[in-house]
Design an enzyme around this catalytic site. Structure first.
Site, short mmCIF file in Angstrom:
data_model
loop_
_atom_site.label_atom_id
_atom_site.label_comp_id
_atom_site.label_asym_id
_atom_site.label_seq_id
_atom_site.Cartn_x
_atom_site.Cartn_y
_atom_site.Cartn_z
N GLY A 278 0.87 -1.09 0.06
CA GLY A 278 -0.02 -0.04 -0.08
C GLY A 278 0.96 1.26 0.04
O GLY A 278 1.18 2.04 -1.08
N CYS A 345 -9.75 22.40 17.11
CA CYS A 345 -9.52 22.66 18.63
C CYS A 345 -9.01 21.59 19.48
O CYS A 345 -9.62 20.77 20.08
CB CYS A 345 -10.75 23.02 19.09
SG CYS A 345 -11.49 24.56 18.16
C1 LIG Z 1 -2.85 -2.31 5.40
C2 LIG Z 1 -2.54 -3.55 4.87
C3 LIG Z 1 -1.67 -3.64 3.95
C4 LIG Z 1 -0.76 -2.72 3.28
O1 LIG Z 1 0.03 -2.46 4.24
P1 LIG Z 1 1.40 -1.28 3.75
O2 LIG Z 1 2.00 -0.91 4.92
O3 LIG Z 1 0.30 -0.03 3.25
O4 LIG Z 1 1.94 -1.69 2.58
C5 LIG Z 1 -1.62 -5.03 3.48
N1 LIG Z 1 -2.34 -6.08 3.77
C6 LIG Z 1 -3.02 -5.86 4.73
C7 LIG Z 1 -3.73 -7.18 5.21
C8 LIG Z 1 -3.24 -4.75 5.46
O5 LIG Z 1 -4.03 -4.52 6.56
#
Ligand SMILES: *Cc1c(COP(=O)(O)O)cnc(C)c1O
Length: 418
Positions: A278, A345
């Site tokens: 991600g 705030c």
């Molecule tokens: C959040 C998540 C990812 C992605 O993680 P990154 O650190 O953004 O690469 C992948 N797999 C699962 C199951 C996640 O919850």
């Protein structure tokens, strides 16, 4: 040089690709998120290239940034998706993503979400408990479907990251301990409408070392070996996401090194490799552009009060996360140390502490590395409409999400009958 690819100073002015950020602020207002199509594409292609001949699938973790234009861009590049809700599935479908390349993670999938995903014929459910497996089996049975399943194993390794984003320790809520997973796989025959197709783990986020990935991978390989010796046909190994990015002075493994290590460690198995990146795909491809509303100098500190706040970018308030903050015009002389804060705030409403720059009221600041877990975690706290999102493609700019209006924000609320 800003140190962030596609976000660079030309003379003393910060550009994204060929567009001055100043111009984006003038045209679309602030605060707004600005993404570089080129940076997103290059990050994706680095992963693809690094896998070279290996049978693999990159499943972009939608929760990092779920804008439809970004999902569509990755879908066009051939990406699959990792989703954690029915809403994210709907986004993927709307963006033209392939459900056959989509995996569904998360500890609390509802029956309705399971139905949506079964109807869409997703690639795999990453199941996180035996109770969830029993429910999924029932839902699939009622629909006359077979649910493809991968158990999410908790390999009990320390990801050495912030405790809120560490997921692979035995005390975390995620996954199933390896020994318990093995016995669930062995009882596959009890589940008439489940087909075990994979094996999955995800140990945390913003990992800056390869070690924990390799330790988790080792444990997964051992389990895979056990399952195979018992005659179970496992088609894919999903090693999750979590590769870190550089926010400041971190030196995470490069995408190339990370993928090369995963491939080397799994050289001897024939299974398809899945990963769920991600942050590393989107984090350094976006910034949050904000304008200084007021400068406030007290005897203790200098404050730069900006028009973006913790509701727009929650990471500093939530994790004490560091984001580099760069002045869009970098030409003034007198440096001062500022607390960069928003109008919300809460004392926790800050974007950065002790940042040194020379700025005046009305100047623009660029909060770097805001492409991941920025807009997707934003809220309407303090009844602040959410920011616009802009995509830059060379010298062109596109609004990929309009700034929210206050009317939209309150439209679904109602008073009691009088
Ligand atoms: C959040 C998540 C990812 C992605 O993680 P990154 O650190 O953004 O690469 C992948 N797999 C699962 C199951 C996640 O919850």
């Amino acid at each position: 040089m800003s140190g962030f690819p596609e976000f660079n100073y030309r003379g003393n002015e910060l550009f994204v690709e060929s567009v001055p950020l100043r111009k984006i602020a003038e045209t679309f207002g602030t605060p707004c998120y600005v993404y570089s199509r080129s940076a997103l594409t290059k990050a994706y292609q680095k992963f693809e290239t690094a896998f070279a001949g290996r049978d693999h699938l990159i499943c972009y973790a939608v929760k990092a940034n779920s804008n439809i234009a970004i999902l569509n861009l990755f879908a066009q590049l051939g990406s699959g998706f990792d989703i954690v809700s029915g809403g994210e599935l709907q986004r993927v479908l709307q963006a033209g993503g392939d459900p056959g390349k989509t995996v569904f993670s998360g500890v609390g999938k509802s029956r309705a979400e399971m139905q949506l995903a079964l109807n869409a014929d997703i690639l795999c459910f990453n199941v996180e408990s035996e109770a969830e497996l029993i429910t999924l089996n029932e839902v699939a049975q009622a629909m006359g479907k077979i649910a493809p399943v991968s158990l999410r194993v908790n390999p009990d390794v320390d990801a050495k990251t912030h405790p809120y984003i560490s997921t692979g320790l035995k005390e975390n809520k995620f996954g199933i301990p390896a020994s318990a997973a093995a016995s669930i796989y062995q009882s596959a025959h009890q589940y008439s409408n489940i087909r075990f197709t994979g094996l999955d783990c995800h140990i945390g986020s913003q990992l800056t070392e390869l070690g924990p990935f390799m330790q988790a991978g080792e444990k997964m390989l051992q389990l895979l070996n056990t399952l195979q010796s018992q005659g179970l046909e496992i088609e894919h190994l999903d090693l999750g996401g979590g590769l870190g990015i550089r926010y400041a002075h971190e030196t995470p493994p490069t995408i190339e090194n990370y993928v090369a290590s995963l491939c080397a460690g799994t050289q001897h198995i024939k299974q398809r490799l899945l990963i769920e990146p991600g942050r590393s795909l989107v984090g350094n491809s976006g910034i949050l552009l904000t304008r200084i509303e007021y400068l406030k100098h007290t005897s203790a500190r200098n404050f730069a009060i900006v028009d973006a706040a913790m509701n727009d970018l929650m990471r500093p308030a939530l994790y004490d996360a560091y984001h580099e903050i760069l002045p869009v015009i970098n030409n003034r002389a007198e440096l001062r140390k500022y607390q960069v804060v928003g109008p919300v705030c809460e004392t926790g409403d800050f974007l950065g502490h002790d940042r040194e720059f020379a700025v005046e009221t009305g100047d623009l600041l660029s909060v770097m590395s805001a492409g991941a877990y920025g807009m997707s975690m934003s809220s309407n706290y303090n009844t602040r409409p959410r920011a616009a999102e802009i995509m830059v493609d060379q010298d062109k700019t596109y609004v990929i999400r309009q700034r929210e209006t206050i009317d939209q924000l309150i439209a679904s609320e109602q008073t009691l009958p009088q």
